[in-house]
Design a protein around this motif. Structure first.
Motif, PDB file in Angstrom:
ATOM      1  N   PRO A  64      -5.536  -4.747  -0.974  1.00 60.25           N
ATOM      2  CA  PRO A  64      -5.689  -3.668  -1.963  1.00 60.25           C
ATOM      3  C   PRO A  64      -7.097  -3.075  -1.970  1.00 60.25           C
ATOM      4  CG  PRO A  64      -4.650  -5.604  -2.939  1.00 60.25           C
ATOM      5  CD  PRO A  64      -5.180  -6.017  -1.594  1.00 60.25           C
ATOM      6  N   GLY A  65      -7.211  -1.908  -2.605  1.00 61.97           N
ATOM      7  CA  GLY A  65      -8.506  -1.258  -2.771  1.00 61.97           C
ATOM      8  C   GLY A  65      -9.328  -1.922  -3.858  1.00 61.97           C
ATOM      9  N   ALA A  66     -10.540  -1.425  -4.056  1.00 58.06           N
ATOM     10  CA  ALA A  66     -11.502  -2.041  -4.978  1.00 58.06           C
ATOM     11  C   ALA A  66     -10.993  -2.113  -6.414  1.00 58.06           C
ATOM     12  CB  ALA A  66     -12.827  -1.296  -4.929  1.00 58.06           C
ATOM     13  N   TYR A  67     -10.141  -1.187  -6.814  1.00 60.00           N
ATOM     14  CA  TYR A  67      -9.670  -1.162  -8.203  1.00 60.00           C
ATOM     15  C   TYR A  67      -8.210  -1.582  -8.332  1.00 60.00           C
ATOM     16  CZ  TYR A  67     -14.061   1.209  -8.599  1.00 60.00           C
ATOM     17  OH  TYR A  67     -15.398   1.497  -8.525  1.00 60.00           O
ATOM     18  N   ASP A  68      -7.687  -2.229  -7.298  1.00 58.78           N
ATOM     19  CA  ASP A  68      -6.300  -2.668  -7.282  1.00 58.78           C
ATOM     20  C   ASP A  68      -6.247  -4.164  -6.991  1.00 58.78           C
ATOM     21  OD1 ASP A  68      -5.300   0.037  -7.506  1.00 58.78           O
ATOM     22  OD2 ASP A  68      -5.860   0.285  -5.405  1.00 58.78           O
ATOM     23  N   GLY A  69      -5.074  -4.729  -7.144  1.00 56.39           N
ATOM     24  CA  GLY A  69      -4.899  -6.145  -6.865  1.00 56.39           C
ATOM     25  C   GLY A  69      -3.438  -6.496  -6.732  1.00 56.39           C
ATOM     26  N   PRO A  70      -3.136  -7.785  -6.696  1.00 60.20           N
ATOM     27  CA  PRO A  70      -1.755  -8.227  -6.502  1.00 60.20           C
ATOM     28  C   PRO A  70      -0.781  -7.706  -7.554  1.00 60.20           C
ATOM     29  CG  PRO A  70      -3.263 -10.058  -6.248  1.00 60.20           C
ATOM     30  CD  PRO A  70      -4.069  -8.902  -6.738  1.00 60.20           C
ATOM     31  N   ARG A  71      -1.214  -7.616  -8.799  1.00 62.13           N
ATOM     32  CA  ARG A  71      -0.302  -7.108  -9.844  1.00 62.13           C
ATOM     33  C   ARG A  71       0.129  -5.674  -9.560  1.00 62.13           C
ATOM     34  NH1 ARG A  71      -3.045  -9.352 -15.407  1.00 62.13           N
ATOM     35  NH2 ARG A  71      -2.651 -11.532 -14.956  1.00 62.13           N
ATOM     36  N   ASP A  72      -0.775  -4.873  -9.002  1.00 64.58           N
ATOM     37  CA  ASP A  72      -0.451  -3.483  -8.695  1.00 64.58           C
ATOM     38  C   ASP A  72       0.618  -3.380  -7.615  1.00 64.58           C
ATOM     39  OD1 ASP A  72      -2.428  -2.141 -10.434  1.00 64.58           O
ATOM     40  OD2 ASP A  72      -3.837  -3.259  -9.181  1.00 64.58           O
ATOM     41  N   PHE A  73       0.642  -4.330  -6.706  1.00 65.34           N
ATOM     42  CA  PHE A  73       1.655  -4.372  -5.648  1.00 65.34           C
ATOM     43  C   PHE A  73       3.046  -4.362  -6.264  1.00 65.34           C
ATOM     44  CE2 PHE A  73       4.341  -6.978  -2.806  1.00 65.34           C
ATOM     45  CZ  PHE A  73       4.195  -6.289  -1.623  1.00 65.34           C
ATOM     46  N   ARG A 103     -14.064  -8.060  -4.666  1.00 60.63           N
ATOM     47  CA  ARG A 103     -15.009  -7.079  -4.105  1.00 60.63           C
ATOM     48  C   ARG A 103     -15.716  -7.608  -2.852  1.00 60.63           C
ATOM     49  NH1 ARG A 103     -16.258  -3.084  -8.483  1.00 60.63           N
ATOM     50  NH2 ARG A 103     -14.197  -2.901  -9.358  1.00 60.63           N
ATOM     51  N   SER A 104     -14.963  -8.340  -2.079  1.00 61.46           N
ATOM     52  CA  SER A 104     -15.503  -9.011  -0.888  1.00 61.46           C
ATOM     53  C   SER A 104     -15.529  -8.124   0.351  1.00 61.46           C
ATOM     54  CB  SER A 104     -14.645 -10.231  -0.566  1.00 61.46           C
ATOM     55  OG  SER A 104     -13.339  -9.809  -0.203  1.00 61.46           O
ATOM     56  N   TRP A 105     -14.845  -7.014   0.321  1.00 56.60           N
ATOM     57  CA  TRP A 105     -14.613  -6.183   1.501  1.00 56.60           C
ATOM     58  C   TRP A 105     -13.844  -6.973   2.561  1.00 56.60           C
ATOM     59  CZ3 TRP A 105     -15.820  -0.937   1.986  1.00 56.60           C
ATOM     60  CH2 TRP A 105     -16.476  -0.398   0.872  1.00 56.60           C
ATOM     61  N   TYR A 106     -13.207  -8.071   2.131  1.00 53.78           N
ATOM     62  CA  TYR A 106     -12.370  -8.893   2.992  1.00 53.78           C
ATOM     63  C   TYR A 106     -13.156  -9.471   4.168  1.00 53.78           C
ATOM     64  CZ  TYR A 106      -8.952  -6.663   0.078  1.00 53.78           C
ATOM     65  OH  TYR A 106      -8.263  -6.222  -1.014  1.00 53.78           O
TER      66      TYR A 106
END
Length: 181
Positions: A64-73, A103-106
């Motif tokens: 996901p992007g910086a303002y998204d996460g698993p819940r958004d999926f 915010r790790s940039w993976y």
């Protein structure tokens, strides 16, 4: 139409193992539990597919992007869309995992204090491939995709690790990596 959609959505929420799950996966490297969302294809869909296609199914790492996460999926309906398309035979069954990024940039931090890429490659993918045999297991059966910061991460992981045969970077944040010294 709305009633039929609501009933289908309610049924999907009530039946475990069909489609979506949210859970945490403990990381020894990060010294924390990492929230993830999983899309697991319905057993009947997998059975129908594997009867004709003996090769491993795809494991998709979604960043996901910086303002998204698993819940958004799940909240944005990607999981429901995948389940519907797989059930109708429009998409082959695939295991998707959406991760929390911190915010790790993976990527691993240069000072070694937060080895996020190592978590993804050395802990998360092997764990999922062991838990869900028949998905992933080789670069040919793995894909990585991401949005914005996750698109940057997808390009970075695909180019550097050799662990993925397919990469989809949606509107990647093509900026100088903030983790380089």
């Amino acid at each position: 139409m709305k009633r039929r959609w609501f009933l289908a959505f309610s049924l999907a929420l009530a039946l475990p193992g069909l489609g979506r799950t949210q859970e945490t996966i403990h990381s020894e490297r990060l010294h924390r539990d990492v929230p993830v969302a999983l899309h697991v294809p319905a057993p009947a869909v997998v059975q129908r597919w594997t009867a004709v296609h003996p090769e491993p199914m795809t494991l998709v790492l979604f960043l996901p992007g910086a303002y998204d996460g698993p819940r958004d999926f799940i909240r944005e309906g990607l999981d429901a869309f995948l389940s519907e398309q797989e059930a109708q035979g429009r998409l082959p069954p695939s295991l998707w995992v959406a991760v929390t990024h911190y915010r790790s940039w993976y990527a691993d931090r240069a000072d070694g204090s937060f080895p996020y890429e190592r978590f993804l490659m050395d802990e998360l993918l092997p764990l999922l491939e062991a838990r869900y045999p028949g998905f992933g297991g080789s670069p040919q059966a793995r894909a990585v995709t991401g949005l914005s910061m996750g698109g940057f991460g997808a390009l970075n992981l695909a180019a550097r690790t050799g662990a993925f045969s397919r990469c989809l970077a949606l509107s990647p944040a093509l900026v100088e990596a903030p983790f380089e010294g």
